[in-house]
Write a protein that holds these residues in place. Structure first.
Motif, short mmCIF file in Angstrom:
data_model
loop_
_atom_site.label_atom_id
_atom_site.label_comp_id
_atom_site.label_asym_id
_atom_site.label_seq_id
_atom_site.Cartn_x
_atom_site.Cartn_y
_atom_site.Cartn_z
N CYS A 125 36.25 19.16 0.21
CA CYS A 125 35.05 18.39 -0.15
C CYS A 125 33.81 19.26 -0.03
O CYS A 125 32.93 19.23 -0.89
CB CYS A 125 34.94 17.16 0.76
SG CYS A 125 33.51 16.12 0.41
N ASP A 126 33.75 20.04 1.05
CA ASP A 126 32.63 20.96 1.25
C ASP A 126 32.57 21.97 0.10
O ASP A 126 31.49 22.27 -0.43
CB ASP A 126 32.80 21.67 2.60
CG ASP A 126 31.63 22.59 2.93
OD1 ASP A 126 30.57 22.46 2.29
OD2 ASP A 126 31.79 23.44 3.83
N LEU A 127 33.73 22.51 -0.30
CA LEU A 127 33.77 23.48 -1.40
C LEU A 127 33.31 22.84 -2.71
O LEU A 127 32.58 23.46 -3.49
CB LEU A 127 35.19 24.04 -1.55
CG LEU A 127 35.68 24.90 -0.38
CD1 LEU A 127 37.16 25.21 -0.53
CD2 LEU A 127 34.88 26.20 -0.27
N ALA A 128 33.73 21.61 -2.95
CA ALA A 128 33.31 20.90 -4.16
C ALA A 128 31.80 20.72 -4.17
O ALA A 128 31.15 20.86 -5.23
CB ALA A 128 34.01 19.55 -4.26
N GLN A 129 31.21 20.41 -3.02
CA GLN A 129 29.76 20.24 -2.94
C GLN A 129 29.04 21.57 -3.21
O GLN A 129 27.97 21.59 -3.82
CB GLN A 129 29.36 19.68 -1.58
CG GLN A 129 29.86 18.27 -1.31
CD GLN A 129 29.46 17.29 -2.40
OE1 GLN A 129 28.32 17.29 -2.89
NE2 GLN A 129 30.40 16.45 -2.83
N GLN A 130 29.64 22.67 -2.76
CA GLN A 130 29.04 23.98 -3.03
C GLN A 130 29.05 24.29 -4.54
O GLN A 130 28.08 24.84 -5.07
CB GLN A 130 29.81 25.07 -2.27
CG GLN A 130 29.63 25.02 -0.76
CD GLN A 130 30.37 26.16 -0.06
OE1 GLN A 130 30.30 27.32 -0.50
NE2 GLN A 130 31.09 25.83 0.99
N VAL A 131 30.15 23.94 -5.20
CA VAL A 131 30.21 24.15 -6.66
C VAL A 131 29.19 23.25 -7.36
O VAL A 131 28.49 23.69 -8.28
CB VAL A 131 31.64 23.89 -7.19
CG1 VAL A 131 31.66 23.99 -8.72
CG2 VAL A 131 32.62 24.89 -6.60
N ARG A 132 29.08 22.00 -6.91
CA ARG A 132 28.09 21.11 -7.50
C ARG A 132 26.68 21.67 -7.32
O ARG A 132 25.85 21.60 -8.23
CB ARG A 132 28.18 19.72 -6.85
CG ARG A 132 29.41 18.93 -7.23
CD ARG A 132 29.38 17.53 -6.66
NE ARG A 132 28.32 16.72 -7.28
CZ ARG A 132 28.06 15.46 -6.95
NH1 ARG A 132 28.79 14.85 -6.01
NH2 ARG A 132 27.09 14.78 -7.55
#
Length: 422
Positions: A125-132
């Motif tokens: 989830c943290d990685l997805a937020q970084q991509v966003r």
């Protein structure tokens, strides 16, 4: 925004800049060189597609992306060894300005690569937020964004409970569910940001219920997976010809020799399984053995990919096809396609970016989710639930051009032609 900035992405980016500078022609690109017939054959109306539909101009395209290695696009293109030195040197200053952002990477999903330029996070989830966050930052500098997966083939995965709904997927991100691969993280981030997503590899990525729900919800078009470049491109030309003439097929053996990073990744059995599934499905859908059991029920279809470093990006696709004709007499066809993998993939990538951008700006297409009219470009087209995909290249081409005619208010072309003989 390209995910992966290796052979395909650098060939795409360098090629677009070479075309913009007048150093080369965009050969292989339907959006740039293709025409579309409007009205009757006698009307003489055949504009370029880019002049007919409101497709973004090449001069307005801006590139960025992510990669597991930190080198700028000039260095990455030199490593890829697709383009010759003269081509690269002429656009070196431009390529040096494009540096990849750290990528989401997990070696569990791509065994043969080891990334050094990767994001760190407490959870998926943290990685997805970084991509966003990366997408948001880029969106602030441009008008519109498309995300294109040009990364490696991940291990074979099948849909699971975590992929059923947007809510279950988001819970899986928090829980670090192993069924969520990096490509799915990128797709989720793009769709959450209202950005179209195209998948150039055979990974299980947007062909999931949760992604299709999200695509429709946010008006972010999606399409198929795995660019149809070499051997499968030839299959989708030849197989319809055999079927049209009611010629039988007893066996189709396909082997590939490939030496680039893609070949190295596919040397791993788990990644090859993903590619194999994508390449094997084509014949069944085209030939419809359930309708023509005497011709196609017992085909022996075999696909092989062999990693051979000396070949580099210059892939060899070799096919032996055993067919039979009148009274069952056997014949053979052999095809040896000495192709250049990234040279074939780059114009496909360009067209998909421009067509997905067009789809998002077209009210009739924006919230459909799956853009089946873009099946032309994929080994594994996506369709609405319950529909079989069209793999015949010529049906796909007709579907694409008729979609353009439809959204622009022109009559569809049926090729009936009886009116000429009244």
């Amino acid at each position: 925004m390209t995910v992966g900035m290796g052979s395909v992405a650098t060939t795409l980016i360098a090629g677009v800049e070479a075309v913009r500078k007048g150093l080369a022609k965009p050969i292989g690109s339907l959006t740039q060189m293709g025409t579309i017939r409007l009205g009757k054959r006698t009307d003489g109306r055949t504009p370029l597609i880019k002049d007919f539909a409101p497709i973004a101009d090449l001069n307005d395209v801006v590139f960025t992306g992510w990669d597991i290695f930190p080198e700028n696009m000039y260095e990455a293109a030199k490593t890829a060894q697709v383009l010759d030195r003269d081509h690269l040197e002429s656009i070196k200053p431009f390529l040096e300005t494009i540096k990849p952002m750290p990528a989401v990477f997990d070696q569990y999903y791509v065994k043969r690569l080891s990334g050094t330029h990767v994001k760190q996070g407490k959870s998926k989830c943290d990685l997805a937020q970084q991509v966003r966050s990366d997408i948001q930052t880029f969106k602030a500098t441009v008008d519109r964004v498309v995300v294109l997966w040009c990364g490696s083939t991940e291990i074979f995965l099948e849909p699971s409970a975590v992929h059923a709904t947007i809510e279950s997927f988001e819970k899986g991100l928090v829980d670090n569910d192993p069924n969520i691969a990096p490509s799915q993280i990128y797709a989720y981030a793009a769709l959450k940001e209202g950005v179209p997503f195209a998948n150039g590899a055979p990974n299980l990525t947007v062909d999931l219920p949760c992604m299709q729900q999200l695509s429709k919800l946010t008006g972010s078009p999606i399409c198929g997976k795995d660019f149809k470049t070499g051997q499968t491109f030839i299959k989708t030309v030849l197989a319809p010809a055999f079927k049209a003439r009611m010629l039988g097929i007893s066996g189709w053996y396909s082997t590939n020799i490939l030496g680039n990073r893609d070949g190295e990744v596919l040397d791993d059995p788990e990644s090859f399984k993903t590619k194999e599934e994508s390449k094997l499905g084509v014949l069944d859908f085209i030939l419809q053995p359930e309708l023509y059991p005497d011709l196609y029920k017992d085909i022996y279809h075999k696909v092989r990919i062999n990693y051979y470093p000396p070949r580099g990006d210059n892939k060899e696709g070799w096919d032996n096809i055993d067919i039979f004709g009148w009274l069952g007499y056997p014949m053979q066809i052999k095809v040896d396609f000495l192709c250049r993998d990234s040279i074939l993939a780059a114009p496909i990538a360009l067209d998909l970016v421009l067509f997905l951008d067009l789809a998002q700006r077209t009210p009739e297409l924006k919230h459909l989710g799956i853009q089946e009219w873009l099946s032309f470009y994929f080994k594994s087209p996506m369709t609405a639930e319950g529909l079989y995909p069209e793999h015949d290249l010529f049906i796909q081409s007709m579907k694409l051009k008729n979609t353009l005619r439809h959204i622009m208010g022109e009559d569809l072309i049926t090729h009936l032609g009886l009116e000429y003989y009244d």
